[in-house]
Write a protein that holds these residues in place. Structure first.
Motif, PDB file in Angstrom:
ATOM      1  N   ASP A  14       0.870  -1.163   0.000  1.00  0.00           N
ATOM      2  CA  ASP A  14       0.000   0.000   0.000  1.00  0.00           C
ATOM      3  C   ASP A  14       0.916   1.224   0.000  1.00  0.00           C
ATOM      4  N   LEU A  15       1.049   1.877  -1.147  1.00  0.00           N
ATOM      5  CA  LEU A  15       2.034   2.942  -1.283  1.00  0.00           C
ATOM      6  C   LEU A  15       1.646   4.219  -0.558  1.00  0.00           C
ATOM      7  N   SER A  16       0.439   4.258  -0.002  1.00  0.00           N
ATOM      8  CA  SER A  16       0.076   5.398   0.844  1.00  0.00           C
ATOM      9  C   SER A  16       0.563   5.189   2.277  1.00  0.00           C
ATOM     10  N   ASN A  17       1.015   3.951   2.555  1.00  0.00           N
ATOM     11  CA  ASN A  17       1.569   3.619   3.860  1.00  0.00           C
ATOM     12  C   ASN A  17       3.072   3.894   3.822  1.00  0.00           C
ATOM     13  N   PRO A  18       3.599   4.743   4.716  1.00  0.00           N
ATOM     14  CA  PRO A  18       5.020   5.121   4.663  1.00  0.00           C
ATOM     15  C   PRO A  18       5.961   3.919   4.728  1.00  0.00           C
ATOM     16  N   THR A  19       5.628   2.934   5.562  1.00  0.00           N
ATOM     17  CA  THR A  19       6.498   1.767   5.687  1.00  0.00           C
ATOM     18  C   THR A  19       6.522   0.962   4.391  1.00  0.00           C
ATOM     19  N   ASP A  20       5.338   0.726   3.807  1.00  0.00           N
ATOM     20  CA  ASP A  20       5.275  -0.008   2.543  1.00  0.00           C
ATOM     21  C   ASP A  20       5.984   0.753   1.426  1.00  0.00           C
ATOM     22  N   ALA A  21       5.804   2.078   1.398  1.00  0.00           N
ATOM     23  CA  ALA A  21       6.439   2.886   0.361  1.00  0.00           C
ATOM     24  C   ALA A  21       7.952   2.812   0.475  1.00  0.00           C
ATOM     25  N   PHE A  22       8.454   2.867   1.707  1.00  0.00           N
ATOM     26  CA  PHE A  22       9.901   2.789   1.930  1.00  0.00           C
ATOM     27  C   PHE A  22      10.429   1.413   1.521  1.00  0.00           C
ATOM     28  N   THR A  23       9.700   0.364   1.909  1.00  0.00           N
ATOM     29  CA  THR A  23      10.102  -1.000   1.552  1.00  0.00           C
ATOM     30  C   THR A  23      10.155  -1.169   0.040  1.00  0.00           C
ATOM     31  N   ARG A  24       9.147  -0.609  -0.654  1.00  0.00           N
ATOM     32  CA  ARG A  24       9.103  -0.717  -2.107  1.00  0.00           C
ATOM     33  C   ARG A  24      10.281   0.004  -2.751  1.00  0.00           C
ATOM     34  N   GLN A  25      10.651   1.158  -2.209  1.00  0.00           N
ATOM     35  CA  GLN A  25      11.794   1.900  -2.738  1.00  0.00           C
ATOM     36  C   GLN A  25      13.089   1.108  -2.567  1.00  0.00           C
ATOM     37  N   ILE A  26      13.249   0.476  -1.393  1.00  0.00           N
ATOM     38  CA  ILE A  26      14.446  -0.338  -1.149  1.00  0.00           C
ATOM     39  C   ILE A  26      14.498  -1.511  -2.133  1.00  0.00           C
ATOM     40  N   LEU A  27      13.365  -2.173  -2.337  1.00  0.00           N
ATOM     41  CA  LEU A  27      13.329  -3.303  -3.262  1.00  0.00           C
ATOM     42  C   LEU A  27      13.594  -2.854  -4.697  1.00  0.00           C
ATOM     43  N   ASP A  28      13.042  -1.686  -5.062  1.00  0.00           N
ATOM     44  CA  ASP A  28      13.284  -1.160  -6.407  1.00  0.00           C
ATOM     45  C   ASP A  28      14.766  -0.868  -6.605  1.00  0.00           C
ATOM     46  N   ALA A  29      15.386  -0.242  -5.598  1.00  0.00           N
ATOM     47  CA  ALA A  29      16.807   0.085  -5.701  1.00  0.00           C
ATOM     48  C   ALA A  29      17.650  -1.185  -5.793  1.00  0.00           C
ATOM     49  N   THR A  30      17.272  -2.209  -5.027  1.00  0.00           N
ATOM     50  CA  THR A  30      17.994  -3.483  -5.071  1.00  0.00           C
ATOM     51  C   THR A  30      17.870  -4.122  -6.446  1.00  0.00           C
ATOM     52  N   SER A  31      16.657  -4.081  -7.005  1.00  0.00           N
ATOM     53  CA  SER A  31      16.429  -4.644  -8.334  1.00  0.00           C
ATOM     54  C   SER A  31      17.248  -3.913  -9.392  1.00  0.00           C
ATOM     55  N   GLN A  32      17.312  -2.590  -9.282  1.00  0.00           N
ATOM     56  CA  GLN A  32      18.087  -1.808 -10.241  1.00  0.00           C
ATOM     57  C   GLN A  32      19.573  -2.130 -10.131  1.00  0.00           C
ATOM     58  N   LEU A  33      20.060  -2.315  -8.894  1.00  0.00           N
ATOM     59  CA  LEU A  33      21.464  -2.673  -8.707  1.00  0.00           C
ATOM     60  C   LEU A  33      21.761  -4.027  -9.328  1.00  0.00           C
ATOM     61  N   GLU A  34      20.887  -4.996  -9.107  1.00  0.00           N
ATOM     62  CA  GLU A  34      21.086  -6.326  -9.662  1.00  0.00           C
ATOM     63  C   GLU A  34      21.105  -6.273 -11.189  1.00  0.00           C
ATOM     64  N   ASN A  35      20.193  -5.488 -11.775  1.00  0.00           N
ATOM     65  CA  ASN A  35      20.156  -5.369 -13.229  1.00  0.00           C
ATOM     66  C   ASN A  35      21.418  -4.708 -13.762  1.00  0.00           C
ATOM     67  N   ALA A  36      21.895  -3.672 -13.046  1.00  0.00           N
ATOM     68  CA  ALA A  36      23.108  -2.972 -13.474  1.00  0.00           C
ATOM     69  C   ALA A  36      24.320  -3.896 -13.399  1.00  0.00           C
ATOM     70  N   LEU A  37      24.415  -4.684 -12.313  1.00  0.00           N
ATOM     71  CA  LEU A  37      25.530  -5.622 -12.176  1.00  0.00           C
ATOM     72  C   LEU A  37      25.467  -6.713 -13.237  1.00  0.00           C
ATOM     73  N   ARG A  38      24.256  -7.168 -13.542  1.00  0.00           N
ATOM     74  CA  ARG A  38      24.084  -8.195 -14.570  1.00  0.00           C
ATOM     75  C   ARG A  38      24.506  -7.656 -15.937  1.00  0.00           C
ATOM     76  N   ALA A  39      24.106  -6.427 -16.225  1.00  0.00           N
ATOM     77  CA  ALA A  39      24.477  -5.816 -17.500  1.00  0.00           C
ATOM     78  C   ALA A  39      25.984  -5.622 -17.607  1.00  0.00           C
ATOM     79  N   GLU A  40      26.606  -5.242 -16.468  1.00  0.00           N
ATOM     80  CA  GLU A  40      28.054  -5.033 -16.473  1.00  0.00           C
ATOM     81  C   GLU A  40      28.788  -6.351 -16.686  1.00  0.00           C
ATOM     82  N   ARG A  41      28.321  -7.421 -16.039  1.00  0.00           N
ATOM     83  CA  ARG A  41      28.945  -8.733 -16.248  1.00  0.00           C
ATOM     84  C   ARG A  41      28.801  -9.166 -17.699  1.00  0.00           C
ATOM     85  N   SER A  42      27.630  -8.906 -18.271  1.00  0.00           N
ATOM     86  CA  SER A  42      27.392  -9.262 -19.669  1.00  0.00           C
ATOM     87  C   SER A  42      28.317  -8.479 -20.596  1.00  0.00           C
ATOM     88  N   ARG A  43      28.479  -7.180 -20.310  1.00  0.00           N
ATOM     89  CA  ARG A  43      29.350  -6.337 -21.139  1.00  0.00           C
ATOM     90  C   ARG A  43      30.799  -6.822 -21.088  1.00  0.00           C
TER      91      ARG A  43
END
Length: 213
Positions: free
Chosen positions: A75-104
């Motif tokens: 529930d993105l109107s809930n501060p805790t859920d919104a924060f958790t979602r941001q952390i997960l999004d950032a983690t996902s972006q890091l994983e994708n960036a690392l995967r792309a770098e390994r591929s390159r």
């Protein structure tokens, strides 16, 4: 009631919302408050870009949309859920960036070993053990193309000869275009070498390959 917004593989090729009509349609429905529950398999299906992901979270929060993924619901109107979602999004972006770098890096190392960097090989070649190898029936036409042009035959006439003999280009449906023939004749592979450039580091590698001309 539910609706499916299926954009196929578009989410893996475009980060600009304007280049993703299905995502644009979805955001318009969210803004119109016609969506209350949104499910995606993974955040990366929405976006791998932090700005776009933040835009989606903002619109969902504003419209009171509950976001569901394979990992749970938020529930993105809930501060805790919104924060958790941001952390997960950032983690996902890091994983994708690392995967792309390994591929390159892996692709660059393969090129240095004389292997093909990926994608369809040029007309006249095929892949064997990840390296370019001459494809005889196509290579004969490569020689005829250059030989004809060197003899003073126009590119248009060369195209006509190919079309009449049913010779089809590798990456284009139908017949040859003048542009595709001109691009072929600028190809250095046929002289036995080509240059690969890593887009991030700018490093260039000269690779030898079987010579056709």
């Amino acid at each position: 009631t539910y609706q499916v917004w299926n954009e196929g593989a578009a989410s893996s090729h475009h980060e600009d919302i304007a280049a993703r009509p299905k995502l644009s349609e979805l955001l318009n429905e969210i803004r119109a408050e016609n969506v209350k529950h949104l499910w995606v398999f993974d955040q990366s299906r929405l976006s791998r870009n932090d700005f776009v992901a933040s835009t989606i979270r903002y619109e969902c929060n504003k419209a009171g949309v509950t976001l569901y993924t394979k990992d749970g619901h938020y529930d993105l109107s809930n501060p805790t859920d919104a924060f958790t979602r941001q952390i997960l999004d950032a983690t996902s972006q890091l994983e994708n960036a690392l995967r792309a770098e390994r591929s390159r890096i892996g692709k660059l190392q393969r090129v240095k070993q004389g292997q093909w960097h990926g994608g369809p090989p040029p007309f006249g070649y095929e892949l064997k053990n990840r390296k370019l190898s001459i494809k005889k029936e196509e290579a004969e036409w490569v020689f005829k193309i250059f030989d004809g042009y060197a003899s003073g035959i126009s590119t248009t006439s060369v195209k006509g000869i190919l079309d009449q003999n049913g010779v089809r280009p590798r990456r284009r449906k139908g017949t040859w275009s003048i542009g595709s023939l001109q691009a072929l004749m600028k190809n250095t592979h046929y002289r036995g070498t080509y240059r690969y450039r890593d887009s991030k580091s700018g490093e260039t590698v000269d690779v030898e390959c079987p010579r056709i001309l």
